[in-house]
Write a protein that holds these residues in place. Structure first.
Motif, short mmCIF file in Angstrom:
data_model
loop_
_atom_site.label_atom_id
_atom_site.label_comp_id
_atom_site.label_asym_id
_atom_site.label_seq_id
_atom_site.Cartn_x
_atom_site.Cartn_y
_atom_site.Cartn_z
N HIS A 77 -15.18 -4.30 0.87
CA HIS A 77 -13.99 -5.13 0.62
C HIS A 77 -12.72 -4.31 0.78
O HIS A 77 -11.77 -4.74 1.46
CB HIS A 77 -14.04 -5.75 -0.78
CG HIS A 77 -12.68 -6.00 -1.35
ND1 HIS A 77 -11.85 -7.01 -0.91
CD2 HIS A 77 -11.97 -5.30 -2.28
CE1 HIS A 77 -10.71 -6.95 -1.57
NE2 HIS A 77 -10.76 -5.93 -2.39
N ALA A 81 -9.71 -4.88 3.49
CA ALA A 81 -8.36 -5.21 3.00
C ALA A 81 -7.33 -4.21 3.54
O ALA A 81 -6.24 -4.60 3.96
CB ALA A 81 -8.34 -5.24 1.47
N LEU A 116 -7.96 -12.57 0.94
CA LEU A 116 -7.11 -12.20 -0.18
C LEU A 116 -6.15 -13.36 -0.42
O LEU A 116 -5.60 -13.90 0.54
CB LEU A 116 -6.28 -10.95 0.16
CG LEU A 116 -7.01 -9.75 0.75
CD1 LEU A 116 -6.01 -8.72 1.24
CD2 LEU A 116 -7.94 -9.15 -0.28
N ALA A 135 -9.58 -11.85 -4.54
CA ALA A 135 -10.25 -11.45 -3.30
C ALA A 135 -11.71 -11.87 -3.35
O ALA A 135 -12.31 -11.99 -4.42
CB ALA A 135 -10.15 -9.94 -3.11
#
Length: 161
Positions: A77, A81, A116, A135
């Protein structure tokens, strides 16, 4: 490596400030396909439980095969991001993660995509703001495998004389 390459050239290109971020914006991230080798490599170093590192033992375990560590899933993740958004943001630091939940096991071959959602942005009067972001990571079957809420500190645009 993820399926998506870093969208900006290497260097110091951070052109997004807190002023540029809208509350409610829904930001997709890239994708990453998890491999069995990656699961074992990550877990061997950071979470060496049998169902992460030993395919034979995992085959006889609860999930019937290797699964990725939750910490590995969180790292995927973060990478997505950063590659998709945070590399361009003037992030000062992460302040915290809460409500972290691993909902579905991540297996070898799973293709994870993220998103997000900016829930809030609070200026602190010192040239920065705290952003609250929800998220999630979803697998190729549309199942949410992980969700969390994070708080991040970001610079506001500097005032020009």
């Amino acid at each position: 490596m993820s399926d998506k390459q870093l969208p900006i050239p290497p260097g110091d290109l951070r052109d997004v400030y807190g002023d540029d971020i809208e509350v409610g914006i829904d930001l997709p991230t890239g994708a990453h396909t998890v491999t069995a080798e990656e699961i074992v490599d990550f877990a061997s170093m950071w979470d060496p439980q049998f169902f992460h590192v030993d395919a034979d033992a995992a085959a006889h375990g609860y999930f019937g095969e290797l699964i990725a560590s939750g910490i590995h899933t969180l790292a995927v993740h973060q990478r997505l991001a950063v590659e998709s958004h945070f590399a361009r943001w003037n992030v000062i630091a992460g302040k915290g993660i809460r409500d972290l939940r691993f909902l579905v096991p991540v297996r070898a071959g799973d293709r994870l995509t993220g998103r997000l959602v900016v829930d809030s942005l609070e200026r602190d009067g010192r040239g920065r703001a705290s952003i609250r972001i929800r998220a999630e990571l979803t697998n190729q079957h549309g199942q949410i495998v992980m969700e969390l809420t994070m708080d991040t500190l970001i610079l506001m645009r500097p005032e020009t004389p």
